[in-house]
Write an enzyme that holds these catalytic residues in place. Structure first.
Site, PDB file in Angstrom:
ATOM      1  N   ASN A   1      54.227  83.374  18.503  1.00  0.00           N
ATOM      2  CA  ASN A   1      53.974  83.753  17.112  1.00  0.00           C
ATOM      3  C   ASN A   1      53.421  82.523  16.397  1.00  0.00           C
ATOM      4  O   ASN A   1      54.176  81.620  16.058  1.00  0.00           O
ATOM      5  CB  ASN A   1      55.292  84.225  16.469  1.00  0.00           C
ATOM      6  CG  ASN A   1      55.119  84.532  15.000  1.00  0.00           C
ATOM      7  OD1 ASN A   1      54.009  84.535  14.478  1.00  0.00           O
ATOM      8  ND2 ASN A   1      56.235  84.787  14.323  1.00  0.00           N
TER       9      ASN A   1
ATOM     10  N   LYS B   1      52.136  82.366  13.515  1.00  0.00           N
ATOM     11  CA  LYS B   1      52.315  82.407  12.054  1.00  0.00           C
ATOM     12  C   LYS B   1      51.000  82.053  11.350  1.00  0.00           C
ATOM     13  O   LYS B   1      49.942  82.462  11.812  1.00  0.00           O
ATOM     14  CB  LYS B   1      53.486  81.511  11.643  1.00  0.00           C
ATOM     15  CG  LYS B   1      54.736  81.866  12.458  1.00  0.00           C
ATOM     16  CD  LYS B   1      56.009  81.294  11.949  1.00  0.00           C
ATOM     17  CE  LYS B   1      57.150  81.751  12.863  1.00  0.00           C
ATOM     18  NZ  LYS B   1      58.457  81.332  12.402  1.00  0.00           N
TER      19      LYS B   1
ATOM     20  N   HIS C   1      58.898  91.276  11.462  1.00  0.00           N
ATOM     21  CA  HIS C   1      59.360  89.891  11.603  1.00  0.00           C
ATOM     22  C   HIS C   1      60.177  89.497  10.361  1.00  0.00           C
ATOM     23  O   HIS C   1      59.902  89.954   9.254  1.00  0.00           O
ATOM     24  CB  HIS C   1      58.148  88.953  11.759  1.00  0.00           C
ATOM     25  CG  HIS C   1      58.570  87.549  12.081  1.00  0.00           C
ATOM     26  ND1 HIS C   1      58.938  86.649  11.110  1.00  0.00           N
ATOM     27  CD2 HIS C   1      58.722  86.909  13.269  1.00  0.00           C
ATOM     28  CE1 HIS C   1      59.286  85.506  11.689  1.00  0.00           C
ATOM     29  NE2 HIS C   1      59.157  85.639  13.002  1.00  0.00           N
TER      30      HIS C   1
ATOM     31  N   GLU D   1      60.200  87.026   8.518  1.00  0.00           N
ATOM     32  CA  GLU D   1      59.431  86.482   7.388  1.00  0.00           C
ATOM     33  C   GLU D   1      58.730  87.599   6.615  1.00  0.00           C
ATOM     34  O   GLU D   1      58.533  87.500   5.404  1.00  0.00           O
ATOM     35  CB  GLU D   1      58.445  85.413   7.892  1.00  0.00           C
ATOM     36  CG  GLU D   1      59.190  84.129   8.255  1.00  0.00           C
ATOM     37  CD  GLU D   1      58.559  83.294   9.354  1.00  0.00           C
ATOM     38  OE1 GLU D   1      57.368  83.472   9.648  1.00  0.00           O
ATOM     39  OE2 GLU D   1      59.296  82.464   9.940  1.00  0.00           O
TER      40      GLU D   1
ATOM     41  N   GLU E   1      65.983  88.059  16.782  1.00  0.00           N
ATOM     42  CA  GLU E   1      65.763  86.740  16.178  1.00  0.00           C
ATOM     43  C   GLU E   1      66.780  86.529  15.064  1.00  0.00           C
ATOM     44  O   GLU E   1      66.559  86.955  13.921  1.00  0.00           O
ATOM     45  CB  GLU E   1      64.350  86.650  15.600  1.00  0.00           C
ATOM     46  CG  GLU E   1      63.262  86.810  16.648  1.00  0.00           C
ATOM     47  CD  GLU E   1      61.959  86.195  16.174  1.00  0.00           C
ATOM     48  OE1 GLU E   1      61.501  85.254  16.825  1.00  0.00           O
ATOM     49  OE2 GLU E   1      61.418  86.629  15.145  1.00  0.00           O
TER      50      GLU E   1
ATOM     51  N   GLY F   1      62.954  78.574  13.067  1.00  0.00           N
ATOM     52  CA  GLY F   1      62.349  77.391  12.461  1.00  0.00           C
ATOM     53  C   GLY F   1      63.354  76.354  11.983  1.00  0.00           C
ATOM     54  O   GLY F   1      63.005  75.443  11.244  1.00  0.00           O
TER      55      GLY F   1
ATOM     56  N   SER G   1      63.893  79.091  17.386  1.00  0.00           N
ATOM     57  CA  SER G   1      63.951  77.706  17.866  1.00  0.00           C
ATOM     58  C   SER G   1      64.023  77.587  19.391  1.00  0.00           C
ATOM     59  O   SER G   1      64.737  76.735  19.923  1.00  0.00           O
ATOM     60  CB  SER G   1      65.114  76.960  17.204  1.00  0.00           C
ATOM     61  OG  SER G   1      64.925  76.892  15.802  1.00  0.00           O
TER      62      SER G   1
ATOM     63  N   GLY H   1      57.408  77.787  16.460  1.00  0.00           N
ATOM     64  CA  GLY H   1      56.992  76.379  16.425  1.00  0.00           C
ATOM     65  C   GLY H   1      56.527  75.826  17.761  1.00  0.00           C
ATOM     66  O   GLY H   1      55.455  75.216  17.858  1.00  0.00           O
TER      67      GLY H   1
HETATM   68  P1  PGA Z   1      60.644  79.456  15.803  1.00  0.00           P
HETATM   69  O1  PGA Z   1      60.091  80.873  15.268  1.00  0.00           O
HETATM   70  O2  PGA Z   1      60.502  79.469  17.299  1.00  0.00           O
HETATM   71  O3  PGA Z   1      59.795  78.441  15.132  1.00  0.00           O
HETATM   72  O4  PGA Z   1      62.097  79.387  15.392  1.00  0.00           O
HETATM   73  C1  PGA Z   1      60.365  82.068  15.948  1.00  0.00           C
HETATM   74  C2  PGA Z   1      59.767  83.225  15.204  1.00  0.00           C
HETATM   75  O5  PGA Z   1      59.733  83.190  13.970  1.00  0.00           O
HETATM   76  O6  PGA Z   1      59.323  84.209  15.818  1.00  0.00           O
END
Ligand code: PGA
Length: 245
Positions: free
Chosen positions: A10, A12, A96, A98, A168, A174, A204, A226
């Site tokens: 992802n 983003k 997601h 977000e 998640e 993040g 993460s 990330g």
């Molecule tokens: P992250 O994001 O690996 O940066 O924690 C995961 C995601 O939002 O799908």
């Protein structure tokens, strides 16, 4: 069900077309021996044509981070499923955290998007997960059940076959605070008891913790934010998954 359902990136709101192309040119040879469609990249809509073009003929699938539930219409700033299909995308993330947090996406909207994706043969990765306060209040199971029930309204077992879930925990996204393998495993068992579809873990994931997560019997892959922006890190996570498949 294949042991490794998918390792998903992802991206983003990161990368330009030139950066995306440079990533793929270097990344694709590193994962050339992986199963077809076991790896999927979800870039911003503006990057989709570039990423699809460069990934064409490779074993890496490409999808959208979000689609609108309507076929088309006056929805400024949105991407339709027809537009995704027209540029060659095959997958989409739905719901997601977000999107839920910053764009007010509810389980009812997630459900509409899921129906739209299935109707058009786009493979959906539906994201669910609890926030920290819910986990601390002992409500994780209730929250996951509510999200699953809402998202899957009107979806039969037959219709659910292509669906992949990404668990998640929002407090792990993040933040560098990965769920322990045991926490992930417990949630995945619960979700699979409700749905019987593959469940990816997200939050993460790094090359350092991926192997321990994939060692859990019900962690079927990962949704990586990330660490997917760096091709060496993402390739290392893909390798960790392959060694557990
Ligand atoms: P992250 O994001 O690996 O940066 O924690 C995961 C995601 O939002 O799908």
């Amino acid at each position: 069900m294949p042991r490794t359902a998918m390792i998903a990136a992802n991206w983003k709101m990161y990368k330009t077309p030139a950066e995306a192309k440079a990533f793929l040119d270097a990344f694709l040879p590193l994962v050339a021996d992986h199963d077809r469609d076991a790896i999927a990249i979800f870039p911003s809509p503006v990057l989709l044509p570039t990423v699809i073009e460069v990934a064409k003929g490779s074993n890496v699938a490409v999808g959208a981070q979000n689609i609108h539930f309507a076929e088309e219409g006056a929805y400024t700033g949105e991407t339709s499923i027809g537009q995704l299909i027209a540029v060659g995308g095959t997958h989409t993330l739905i719901g997601h955290s977000e999107r839920r947090q910053y764009f007010a996406e509810t389980d009812a909207i997630v459900n509409k998007k899921l129906h739209t994706a299935l109707k058009h043969g786009i493979l959906p990765v539906v994201c669910i997960g609890e926030v920290l306060g819910e986990r601390e209040a002992g409500k994780t199971e209730e929250v996951l059940k509510t999200q699953v029930t809402g998202a899957f309204a009107g979806i039969t077992a037959e219709m659910a076959k292509p669906i992949v879930i990404a668990y998640e925990p929002v407090w792990a996204i993040g933040t560098g605070k990965t769920a322990t393998p045991a926490i992930a495993q417990e949630a995945h068992v619960l979700i699979k008891s409700l749905l019987g579809v593959p469940v990816l873990y997200g939050g993460s994931v790094t090359p350092g913790n991926a192997a321990d997560l994939f060692a859990q019997p019900d962690v079927d892959g990962a949704l990586v934010g990330g660490a997917s922006l760096d091709l060496e890190s993402f390739a290392a996570i893909c390798r960790a998954a392959a060694s557990h498949s």
